[in-house]
Design an enzyme around this catalytic site. Structure first.
Site, PDB file in Angstrom:
ATOM      1  CB  SER A  24      29.250  34.154  42.154  1.00 37.93           C
ATOM      2  OG  SER A  24      28.121  34.747  41.541  1.00 37.93           O
ATOM      3  CD  GLU A  40      31.187  37.932  30.362  1.00 38.38           C
ATOM      4  OE1 GLU A  40      32.165  38.689  30.512  1.00 38.38           O
ATOM      5  OE2 GLU A  40      30.576  37.799  29.289  1.00 38.38           O
ATOM      6  N   GLY A  41      30.287  37.164  36.470  1.00 34.88           N
ATOM      7  CA  GLY A  41      30.539  37.701  37.796  1.00 34.88           C
ATOM      8  C   GLY A  41      29.441  38.647  38.214  1.00 34.88           C
ATOM      9  CB  SER A  53      28.526  28.905  35.334  1.00 31.93           C
ATOM     10  OG  SER A  53      28.945  30.248  35.351  1.00 31.93           O
ATOM     11  CB  ALA A  91      31.724  25.212  29.300  1.00 30.78           C
ATOM     12  CD  GLN A 123       6.942  53.934  37.327  1.00 26.75           C
ATOM     13  OE1 GLN A 123       7.236  52.756  37.171  1.00 26.75           O
ATOM     14  NE2 GLN A 123       5.874  54.305  38.007  1.00 26.75           N
ATOM     15  CD  GLN A 137      11.608  71.329  39.161  1.00 26.61           C
ATOM     16  OE1 GLN A 137      11.078  71.044  40.232  1.00 26.61           O
ATOM     17  NE2 GLN A 137      12.236  72.486  38.933  1.00 26.61           N
ATOM     18  N   GLY A 178       4.864  54.385  30.897  1.00 27.27           N
ATOM     19  CA  GLY A 178       3.604  53.836  31.359  1.00 27.27           C
ATOM     20  C   GLY A 178       3.327  52.456  30.790  1.00 27.27           C
TER      21      GLY A 178
END
Length: 401
Positions: free
Chosen positions: A124, A379-380, A118, A116, A352, A294, A355
């Site tokens: 941050s 955690e940052g 934050s 505990a 992507q 490709q 699809g």
């Protein structure tokens, strides 16, 4: 720093962990209620001996566990990591009485831990936390704050006998496993206006009077909540480390767990990459297979390149931690930053290339797409990691002048 590679024993162990995650942990994870602690899953991690390894192994071992579990069952990985994050301060800084009371229960999966740190206004910027630890003037000598508690009696679970030494007042937010944990490693301000130098760490059992909490509905189905402290009593027996040195406890814990957050991310990236390899090799498109295009092949190659680079940086940082190298904070920040940003990239590319099917509820990539976002924040955040890296670089330069 020597090049990192897995030896045959480690390779076999990782394969075993992936199989255990798929066969024994995934079914339990699927039965869990989103947003709540899955105690059956935590108990199974204990029965498998994985939770005990949190306290008997090094950073490399922790990363191997997190990457392997994440590949097949992110919920199991997260449950293991949160046990470690919440309990590591007790393992590293706790008194014999605290360790004896809590660590065996954490290792067997019967007690759930939480970290505990934050707060609503101090995420941050952890040094700006405002949860107050105010001296209780109802009794107790001023001079015995932070007294030696080696061999002290088992800390009380509810209201301590006699006046409390401090009262915790304020809020914590975005706390994993809250409000369902059995105990919390809590960071509170004991010296107003002192920044990171005025923070003290406490071990606070969940049933202390004045401690309440609520769950938060998050994008990813982890148990996360907010805690409210209304004059919660704590004593010198609840201290983790020295008064005013709590930030050291927090940063020592994060230096260990940040590379392993990277390992979690690498596990997700590898799962997404493997799914993409299988899909593009089988999917018919434009008179051939997707992999024959490709543009697709180059994207898959880039996904693999970034995943392997992130993996190497994660294990370099973990090795540095185990070898007690002086540059651990910078390496840990680099590992977390690169791996979490890489996983976001790889999972997004995988979606992507799959699809619309990848966006269907229940698809592996739909699950990973939700899971992969949070590690870039907790955690940052990535921006914090860049700040740490720059600070460490300039400090090293100045030390060499």
């Amino acid at each position: 720093m020597p090049a990192f590679s897995l030896d045959p024993t480690q390779t076999a162990w990782c394969a075993e962990l992936r199989a255990l995650a798929a066969e024994r942990l995934r079914p339990l994870a699927e039965k869990g209620e989103p947003g709540h602690v899955n105690r059956a899953l935590v108990a199974e991690l204990g029965r498998l001996g994985l939770l005990e390894r949190l306290f008997t192994s090094g950073a490399v071992d922790l990363c191997l566990m997190r990457e392997s579990l994440a590949y097949a069952c992110t919920e199991a990985e997260t449950a293991l990591a949160l046990q470690g994050l919440g309990a590591h301060p007790v393992h590293a800084y706790g008194t014999p009485a605290q360790r004896e009371r809590w660590l065996p229960r954490v290792a067997e999966g019967s007690a759930v831990a939480a970290f505990a740190l934050s707060e609503p206004g101090a995420g941050s910027d952890a040094a700006a936390l405002e949860l107050r630890a105010e001296r209780d003037t109802g009794g107790g000598a001023e001079g015995d704050v932070g007294e030696d508690t080696e061999g002290a009696a088992e800390p009380p679970v509810a209201e301590p006998d006699g006046p409390a030494r401090w009262r915790l007042t304020g809020e914590k937010c975005w706390i994993s496993n809250a409000p369902e944990a059995d105990f919390y490693t809590v960071f509170a301000r004991t010296t107003p206006g002192a920044g990171s130098r005025g923070v003290t760490a406490f071990l606070v059992p969940a049933d202390r009077p004045g401690l309440t909490g609520t769950g938060l509905d998050m994008l990813s189905p982890h148990p996360i909540g907010a805690l409210a402290f209304d004059a919660v009593p704590v004593t010198a027996d609840d201290l983790l480390g020295e008064p005013g040195r709590g930030f050291r406890v927090a940063m020592g814990t994060l230096n260990l767990f940040r590379p392993s957050v990277g390992a979690f991310a690498v596990g997700m990236a590898q799962a997404a990459l493997d799914a993409t390899l299988a899909h593009t090799a089988e999917r018919d498109a434009f008179g051939g297979k997707l992999k024959d295009l490709q543009t697709v092949a180059h994207q898959v190659a880039e996904m693999a390149l970034r995943t392997e680079a992130a993996r190497l940086m994660v294990y370099a940082a973990a090795t540095a931690y185990d070898e007690k190298a002086p540059d651990v904070p910078g390496r840990a920040a680099m590992a977390k930053l690169l791996a979490t940003e890489t996983a976001q990239y790889v999972v997004d590319k995988a979606v992507q290339l799959h699809g619309a099917r990848a966006l269907r509820r229940g698809h592996l990539l739909e699950h990973l797409y939700r899971e992969v976002r949070a590690p870039r924040v907790y955690e940052g955040a990535s921006e914090v990691q860049r700040g740490i890296i720059a600070r460490e670089l300039y400090a090293t330069m100045e030390a060499g002048q």
